[in-house]
Design a protein around this motif. Structure first.
Motif, PDB file in Angstrom:
ATOM      1  N   GLN A 151       0.819  -1.204   0.000  1.00 56.45           N
ATOM      2  CA  GLN A 151       0.000   0.000   0.000  1.00 56.45           C
ATOM      3  C   GLN A 151       0.860   1.265   0.000  1.00 56.45           C
ATOM      4  O   GLN A 151       0.497   2.275  -0.607  1.00 56.45           O
ATOM      5  N   TRP A 152       1.991   1.208   0.658  1.00 58.71           N
ATOM      6  CA  TRP A 152       2.875   2.371   0.676  1.00 58.71           C
ATOM      7  C   TRP A 152       3.499   2.615  -0.692  1.00 58.71           C
ATOM      8  O   TRP A 152       3.718   3.764  -1.089  1.00 58.71           O
ATOM      9  N   SER A 153       3.793   1.550  -1.410  1.00 58.43           N
ATOM     10  CA  SER A 153       4.378   1.709  -2.741  1.00 58.43           C
ATOM     11  C   SER A 153       3.382   2.338  -3.721  1.00 58.43           C
ATOM     12  O   SER A 153       3.784   2.951  -4.713  1.00 58.43           O
ATOM     13  N   GLU A 154       2.085   2.187  -3.452  1.00 54.17           N
ATOM     14  CA  GLU A 154       1.068   2.748  -4.319  1.00 54.17           C
ATOM     15  C   GLU A 154       0.618   4.149  -3.887  1.00 54.17           C
ATOM     16  O   GLU A 154      -0.237   4.755  -4.536  1.00 54.17           O
ATOM     17  N   THR A 155       1.171   4.625  -2.798  1.00 55.08           N
ATOM     18  CA  THR A 155       0.816   5.964  -2.304  1.00 55.08           C
ATOM     19  C   THR A 155       1.556   7.019  -3.117  1.00 55.08           C
ATOM     20  O   THR A 155       2.783   6.949  -3.281  1.00 55.08           O
ATOM     21  N   THR A 156       0.833   8.016  -3.618  1.00 53.16           N
ATOM     22  CA  THR A 156       1.428   9.089  -4.422  1.00 53.16           C
ATOM     23  C   THR A 156       1.739  10.305  -3.551  1.00 53.16           C
ATOM     24  O   THR A 156       1.253  10.437  -2.427  1.00 53.16           O
ATOM     25  N   ALA A 157       2.542  11.188  -4.092  1.00 54.39           N
ATOM     26  CA  ALA A 157       2.915  12.402  -3.360  1.00 54.39           C
ATOM     27  C   ALA A 157       1.721  13.316  -3.144  1.00 54.39           C
ATOM     28  O   ALA A 157       1.681  14.085  -2.166  1.00 54.39           O
ATOM     29  N   ASP A 158       0.746  13.274  -4.034  1.00 51.66           N
ATOM     30  CA  ASP A 158      -0.443  14.118  -3.873  1.00 51.66           C
ATOM     31  C   ASP A 158      -1.270  13.700  -2.660  1.00 51.66           C
ATOM     32  O   ASP A 158      -1.989  14.525  -2.080  1.00 51.66           O
ATOM     33  N   GLU A 159      -1.185  12.447  -2.297  1.00 46.73           N
ATOM     34  CA  GLU A 159      -1.938  11.969  -1.148  1.00 46.73           C
ATOM     35  C   GLU A 159      -1.288  12.336   0.171  1.00 46.73           C
ATOM     36  O   GLU A 159      -1.937  12.262   1.231  1.00 46.73           O
ATOM     37  N   LEU A 160      -0.013  12.743   0.128  1.00 48.97           N
ATOM     38  CA  LEU A 160       0.707  13.121   1.348  1.00 48.97           C
ATOM     39  C   LEU A 160       1.371  14.480   1.151  1.00 48.97           C
ATOM     40  O   LEU A 160       2.563  14.578   0.845  1.00 48.97           O
ATOM     41  N   PRO A 161       0.625  15.567   1.257  1.00 42.82           N
ATOM     42  CA  PRO A 161       1.229  16.892   1.114  1.00 42.82           C
ATOM     43  C   PRO A 161       2.259  17.139   2.206  1.00 42.82           C
ATOM     44  O   PRO A 161       2.066  16.764   3.366  1.00 42.82           O
ATOM     45  N   LEU A 162       3.366  17.713   1.829  1.00 48.67           N
ATOM     46  CA  LEU A 162       4.473  17.995   2.745  1.00 48.67           C
ATOM     47  C   LEU A 162       5.028  16.727   3.399  1.00 48.67           C
ATOM     48  O   LEU A 162       5.629  16.754   4.471  1.00 48.67           O
ATOM     49  N   ASN A 163       4.805  15.629   2.716  1.00 51.70           N
ATOM     50  CA  ASN A 163       5.346  14.341   3.162  1.00 51.70           C
ATOM     51  C   ASN A 163       4.871  13.970   4.578  1.00 51.70           C
ATOM     52  O   ASN A 163       5.622  13.411   5.384  1.00 51.70           O
ATOM     53  N   GLN A 164       3.629  14.286   4.853  1.00 55.82           N
ATOM     54  CA  GLN A 164       3.084  14.009   6.181  1.00 55.82           C
ATOM     55  C   GLN A 164       2.947  12.503   6.421  1.00 55.82           C
ATOM     56  O   GLN A 164       2.440  11.769   5.591  1.00 55.82           O
ATOM     57  N   GLY A 165       3.387  12.078   7.590  1.00 56.10           N
ATOM     58  CA  GLY A 165       3.255  10.680   7.987  1.00 56.10           C
ATOM     59  C   GLY A 165       4.172   9.715   7.280  1.00 56.10           C
ATOM     60  O   GLY A 165       4.051   8.498   7.485  1.00 56.10           O
ATOM     61  N   ALA A 166       5.103  10.209   6.474  1.00 62.45           N
ATOM     62  CA  ALA A 166       5.986   9.302   5.733  1.00 62.45           C
ATOM     63  C   ALA A 166       6.919   8.539   6.673  1.00 62.45           C
ATOM     64  O   ALA A 166       7.131   7.331   6.511  1.00 62.45           O
ATOM     65  N   ASP A 167       7.461   9.256   7.660  1.00 60.43           N
ATOM     66  CA  ASP A 167       8.375   8.590   8.602  1.00 60.43           C
ATOM     67  C   ASP A 167       7.655   7.523   9.413  1.00 60.43           C
ATOM     68  O   ASP A 167       8.203   6.439   9.663  1.00 60.43           O
ATOM     69  N   ALA A 168       6.433   7.823   9.818  1.00 59.89           N
ATOM     70  CA  ALA A 168       5.664   6.841  10.588  1.00 59.89           C
ATOM     71  C   ALA A 168       5.348   5.613   9.746  1.00 59.89           C
ATOM     72  O   ALA A 168       5.410   4.475  10.240  1.00 59.89           O
ATOM     73  N   ALA A 169       5.021   5.824   8.481  1.00 61.09           N
ATOM     74  CA  ALA A 169       4.712   4.697   7.603  1.00 61.09           C
ATOM     75  C   ALA A 169       5.939   3.813   7.403  1.00 61.09           C
ATOM     76  O   ALA A 169       5.851   2.574   7.459  1.00 61.09           O
ATOM     77  N   ARG A 170       7.082   4.428   7.194  1.00 60.70           N
ATOM     78  CA  ARG A 170       8.314   3.649   7.005  1.00 60.70           C
ATOM     79  C   ARG A 170       8.685   2.899   8.286  1.00 60.70           C
ATOM     80  O   ARG A 170       9.165   1.759   8.236  1.00 60.70           O
ATOM     81  N   ALA A 171       8.477   3.544   9.431  1.00 62.61           N
ATOM     82  CA  ALA A 171       8.793   2.880  10.701  1.00 62.61           C
ATOM     83  C   ALA A 171       7.888   1.677  10.919  1.00 62.61           C
ATOM     84  O   ALA A 171       8.344   0.611  11.367  1.00 62.61           O
ATOM     85  N   ALA A 172       6.608   1.814  10.603  1.00 66.23           N
ATOM     86  CA  ALA A 172       5.680   0.695  10.766  1.00 66.23           C
ATOM     87  C   ALA A 172       6.072  -0.469   9.871  1.00 66.23           C
ATOM     88  O   ALA A 172       6.014  -1.643  10.287  1.00 66.23           O
ATOM     89  N   ILE A 173       6.485  -0.170   8.651  1.00 65.42           N
ATOM     90  CA  ILE A 173       6.886  -1.238   7.730  1.00 65.42           C
ATOM     91  C   ILE A 173       8.167  -1.911   8.208  1.00 65.42           C
ATOM     92  O   ILE A 173       8.273  -3.153   8.224  1.00 65.42           O
ATOM     93  N   ALA A 174       9.156  -1.098   8.602  1.00 69.10           N
ATOM     94  CA  ALA A 174      10.445  -1.653   9.022  1.00 69.10           C
ATOM     95  C   ALA A 174      10.309  -2.525  10.268  1.00 69.10           C
ATOM     96  O   ALA A 174      10.842  -3.645  10.321  1.00 69.10           O
ATOM     97  N   PHE A 175       9.572  -2.040  11.252  1.00 73.06           N
ATOM     98  CA  PHE A 175       9.470  -2.799  12.490  1.00 73.06           C
ATOM     99  C   PHE A 175       8.496  -3.969  12.370  1.00 73.06           C
ATOM    100  O   PHE A 175       8.554  -4.890  13.189  1.00 73.06           O
ATOM    101  N   SER A 176       7.638  -3.958  11.381  1.00 73.84           N
ATOM    102  CA  SER A 176       6.859  -5.154  11.078  1.00 73.84           C
ATOM    103  C   SER A 176       7.775  -6.262  10.580  1.00 73.84           C
ATOM    104  O   SER A 176       7.601  -7.440  10.932  1.00 73.84           O
ATOM    105  N   PHE A 177       8.753  -5.885   9.779  1.00 74.04           N
ATOM    106  CA  PHE A 177       9.731  -6.865   9.300  1.00 74.04           C
ATOM    107  C   PHE A 177      10.582  -7.388  10.447  1.00 74.04           C
ATOM    108  O   PHE A 177      10.833  -8.607  10.553  1.00 74.04           O
ATOM    109  N   PHE A 178      11.031  -6.498  11.337  1.00 70.74           N
ATOM    110  CA  PHE A 178      11.829  -6.942  12.485  1.00 70.74           C
ATOM    111  C   PHE A 178      11.011  -7.862  13.397  1.00 70.74           C
ATOM    112  O   PHE A 178      11.563  -8.804  13.993  1.00 70.74           O
ATOM    113  N   SER A 179       9.720  -7.596  13.491  1.00 63.47           N
ATOM    114  CA  SER A 179       8.861  -8.422  14.342  1.00 63.47           C
ATOM    115  C   SER A 179       8.747  -9.843  13.810  1.00 63.47           C
ATOM    116  O   SER A 179       8.585 -10.793  14.592  1.00 63.47           O
TER     117      SER A 179
END
Length: 231
Positions: A130-158
């Protein structure tokens, strides 16, 4: 832990638990890491996983798919609570006197850890897609990008930590099924009974021991006969 090795890899019932030794165990380390990773996944989505795009309605940062955020929150929250529960169970495991109760606890851990390994794997794939399909228009000023990446990364670590917990639980279960350490009486919670020693000498059969023998030097019941001397 003192008191020798008991059932399912724990000390014997009633043995003293050394907190330092307990904290250094691989299972405890994996449990703490799983708790931290689950917390990060849960908190990242709850705090910054939703954005407001010019309206009062909040949208999930993962391609505006609410199911992705809900799935991540569910897996992270339940994993967080489960880690707390199993951590206390690990600490109190040696105080469980019944071998059957220990076996049930280990089987519960195997089932849950294996299931959450799979669910985190599904969550990692789902969120990453779902993150790979998210466009820049859906996240103005890159809001929530860090949180999304953290959720994905720590899901993998889990996935790694929960898989490690599953392996450790299986090892404890296999160790506990070695019936050379226990007897049927121990499984039932009763003390083994010891038969009384036999007084019969070794090698004497039952028939020989039951044979009645007359004691020596017994008097005969028949009256003695008197013979008249002949002159």
């Amino acid at each position: 832990m003192d008191g020798g090795v008991g059932s399912f890899g724990a000390g014997r019932s009633g043995s003293t638990i050394d907190p330092i030794t307990f904290a250094k165990q691989p299972q405890t380390i994996l449990r703490v890491l799983s708790w931290i990773f689950s917390l990060v996944v849960f908190a990242s989505i709850v705090n910054e996983g939703y954005v407001n795009l010019g309206s009062e309605r909040l949208h999930c940062v993962f391609n505006r798919n609410a199911d992705a955020c809900n799935y991540g929150v569910f897996v992270g929250l339940v994993g967080l609570l489960a880690c707390s529960f199993f951590f206390m169970l690990d600490y109190k495991f040696s105080s469980i006197s019944s071998v059957k109760d220990r076996k049930k606890a280990i089987m519960l851990e195997i089932g849950f850890s294996g299931a959450w390994t799979f669910l985190f794997f599904v969550g990692f794939c789902f969120l990453a897609n779902q993150w790979s399909e998210t466009t820049a228009d859906e996240l103005p000023l890159n809001q929530g990008a860090d949180a999304a990446r953290a959720a994905i990364a720590f899901s993998f670590f889990s996935i790694i930590t929960w898989a490690g917990l599953t392996v450790r639980a299986v090892q404890k279960y296999l160790l506990g099924t070695d019936m050379t350490l226990f007897t049927t009486e121990h499984m039932d919670g009763g003390a083994p009974t010891q038969p009384y020693p036999s007084n019969s000498p070794v090698g004497v059969t039952a028939e020989a021991s039951e044979t009645y023998q007359s004691p020596p030097f017994t008097e005969s019941n028949a009256a003695p006969t008197y013979q008249v001397p002949i002159y």
